[in-house]
Scaffold this motif. Structure first.
Motif, mmCIF file in Angstrom:
data_model
loop_
_atom_site.group_PDB
_atom_site.id
_atom_site.type_symbol
_atom_site.label_atom_id
_atom_site.label_comp_id
_atom_site.label_asym_id
_atom_site.label_seq_id
_atom_site.Cartn_x
_atom_site.Cartn_y
_atom_site.Cartn_z
ATOM 1 N N MET A 52 0.877 -1.238 0.019
ATOM 2 C CA MET A 52 0.097 0.271 0.045
ATOM 3 C C MET A 52 0.966 1.156 -0.067
ATOM 4 N N SER A 53 1.938 1.198 0.712
ATOM 5 C CA SER A 53 2.963 2.408 0.746
ATOM 6 C C SER A 53 3.275 2.774 -0.720
ATOM 7 N N GLU A 54 3.324 1.726 -1.723
ATOM 8 C CA GLU A 54 3.868 2.231 -2.938
ATOM 9 C C GLU A 54 2.674 2.562 -4.068
ATOM 10 N N THR A 55 1.579 2.813 -3.438
ATOM 11 C CA THR A 55 0.287 3.084 -4.301
ATOM 12 C C THR A 55 -0.055 4.595 -4.359
ATOM 13 N N ASP A 56 -0.006 4.892 -5.528
ATOM 14 C CA ASP A 56 -0.534 6.323 -5.572
ATOM 15 C C ASP A 56 -1.931 6.770 -5.287
ATOM 16 N N LEU A 57 -2.323 7.880 -5.375
ATOM 17 C CA LEU A 57 -3.499 8.290 -5.138
ATOM 18 C C LEU A 57 -4.518 7.907 -6.184
ATOM 19 N N ALA A 58 -3.934 8.113 -7.397
ATOM 20 C CA ALA A 58 -5.011 8.040 -8.646
ATOM 21 C C ALA A 58 -5.265 6.440 -8.795
ATOM 22 N N THR A 59 -4.337 5.522 -8.520
ATOM 23 C CA THR A 59 -4.729 4.081 -8.559
ATOM 24 C C THR A 59 -5.724 3.611 -7.313
ATOM 25 N N TYR A 60 -5.597 4.320 -6.222
ATOM 26 C CA TYR A 60 -6.457 4.200 -5.112
ATOM 27 C C TYR A 60 -7.801 4.514 -5.541
ATOM 28 N N GLU A 61 -7.686 5.883 -6.061
ATOM 29 C CA GLU A 61 -9.319 6.583 -6.443
ATOM 30 C C GLU A 61 -9.911 5.677 -7.377
ATOM 31 N N ARG A 62 -9.127 5.091 -8.696
ATOM 32 C CA ARG A 62 -9.600 4.368 -9.450
ATOM 33 C C ARG A 62 -10.269 2.979 -9.025
ATOM 34 N N MET A 63 -9.599 2.407 -8.246
ATOM 35 C CA MET A 63 -10.001 1.165 -7.351
ATOM 36 C C MET A 63 -11.349 1.482 -6.894
ATOM 37 N N VAL A 64 -11.345 2.546 -5.722
ATOM 38 C CA VAL A 64 -12.585 2.817 -4.929
ATOM 39 C C VAL A 64 -13.610 3.096 -5.896
ATOM 40 N N ASN A 65 -13.393 3.894 -6.922
ATOM 41 C CA ASN A 65 -14.494 4.469 -7.878
ATOM 42 C C ASN A 65 -15.043 3.223 -8.597
ATOM 43 N N THR A 66 -14.267 2.414 -9.123
ATOM 44 C CA THR A 66 -14.838 1.175 -9.737
ATOM 45 C C THR A 66 -15.577 0.102 -8.571
ATOM 46 N N ASN A 67 -14.932 -0.140 -7.760
ATOM 47 C CA ASN A 67 -15.663 -1.049 -6.763
ATOM 48 C C ASN A 67 -16.700 -0.337 -5.642
ATOM 49 N N MET A 68 -16.745 0.883 -5.418
ATOM 50 C CA MET A 68 -17.768 1.338 -4.370
ATOM 51 C C MET A 68 -18.642 2.373 -5.040
ATOM 52 N N ARG A 69 -18.126 3.242 -5.934
ATOM 53 C CA ARG A 69 -18.861 4.106 -6.713
ATOM 54 C C ARG A 69 -19.745 3.522 -7.705
ATOM 55 N N GLY A 70 -19.106 2.498 -8.382
ATOM 56 C CA GLY A 70 -19.797 1.752 -9.401
ATOM 57 C C GLY A 70 -21.021 0.828 -8.711
ATOM 58 N N VAL A 71 -20.737 0.387 -7.637
ATOM 59 C CA VAL A 71 -21.846 -0.364 -6.862
ATOM 60 C C VAL A 71 -22.876 0.859 -6.583
ATOM 61 N N PHE A 72 -22.715 1.954 -5.904
ATOM 62 C CA PHE A 72 -23.512 2.671 -5.549
ATOM 63 C C PHE A 72 -24.307 3.204 -6.803
ATOM 64 N N LEU A 73 -23.663 3.709 -7.770
ATOM 65 C CA LEU A 73 -24.648 4.104 -9.045
ATOM 66 C C LEU A 73 -25.692 3.238 -9.564
ATOM 67 N N CYS A 74 -24.856 1.821 -9.831
ATOM 68 C CA CYS A 74 -25.846 1.009 -10.515
ATOM 69 C C CYS A 74 -26.805 0.654 -9.333
ATOM 70 N N ASN A 75 -26.639 0.315 -8.495
ATOM 71 C CA ASN A 75 -27.932 -0.005 -7.369
ATOM 72 C C ASN A 75 -28.892 1.146 -6.927
ATOM 73 N N ARG A 76 -28.352 2.440 -7.357
ATOM 74 C CA ARG A 76 -29.334 3.411 -6.966
ATOM 75 C C ARG A 76 -30.168 3.466 -8.131
ATOM 76 N N GLU A 77 -29.609 3.479 -9.381
ATOM 77 C CA GLU A 77 -30.529 3.543 -10.607
ATOM 78 C C GLU A 77 -31.501 2.281 -10.559
ATOM 79 N N ALA A 78 -30.972 1.134 -10.063
ATOM 80 C CA ALA A 78 -31.763 -0.081 -10.168
ATOM 81 C C ALA A 78 -33.270 0.231 -9.412
ATOM 82 N N VAL A 79 -32.788 0.393 -7.992
ATOM 83 C CA VAL A 79 -33.748 0.761 -7.015
ATOM 84 C C VAL A 79 -34.770 2.055 -7.568
#
Length: 140
Positions: free
Chosen positions: A1-28
């Motif tokens: 983790m100490s070698e991970t840049d912020l852009a990589t972190y944000e891409r991972m979180v955006n894919t796995n959390m923001r993506g779930v949020f957006l898809c689930n929100r629209e489905a509901v």
């Protein structure tokens, strides 16, 4: 983790959390007027157990589990089911050219059959989460 840049972190979180949020929100939003439906959130066993080689990925999957579970609590009274599907490693394009033991992984069809099983339960029954793995992977 100490070698991970912020852009990589944000891409991972955006894919796995923001993506779930957006898809689930629209489905509901589509299911609410009908007072029925079934949201299936494909998460991962990485949201249940940590991996020292992928702490950010695991954290994003733990977050996706929280979103799915919280949504399930919110919409059950509306007649909407939410199921979190947590497969272990799946032999898919995700792995690219990495040297991994694909023979110990689940197949994409295993995940599809599991989702079909969840969706084909009686209307009165909800499976909140389902966890599964390849025995060869667990025994390694």
């Amino acid at each position: 983790m100490s070698e991970t840049d912020l852009a990589t972190y944000e891409r991972m979180v955006n894919t796995n959390m923001r993506g779930v949020f957006l898809c689930n929100r629209e489905a509901v939003r589509l299911m609410k007027p009908k007072q029925s439906g079934h949201v299936v959130t494909l998460v991962s066993m990485a949201g249940q157990r940590t991996n020292p080689g992928a702490p950010i990925y695991c954290a994003s999957k733990f977050g996706a589990r929280g979103l799915s579970s919280g949504l399930a609590d919110q919409v059950l009274k509306l007649g909407i089911k939410v199921t979190e599907v947590n497969p272990g490693p799946v032999d898919s394009n995700y792995w690219g050219d990495r040297a991994v033991a694909r023979e110990k992984f689940l197949k994409v069809d295993d995940v599809a059959r599991t989702i079909a099983f969840v969706l084909n339960q009686p209307d009165y029954m909800v499976i909140r989460e389902i966890n599964f793995d390849n025995m060869k992977f667990l025994a390694a």
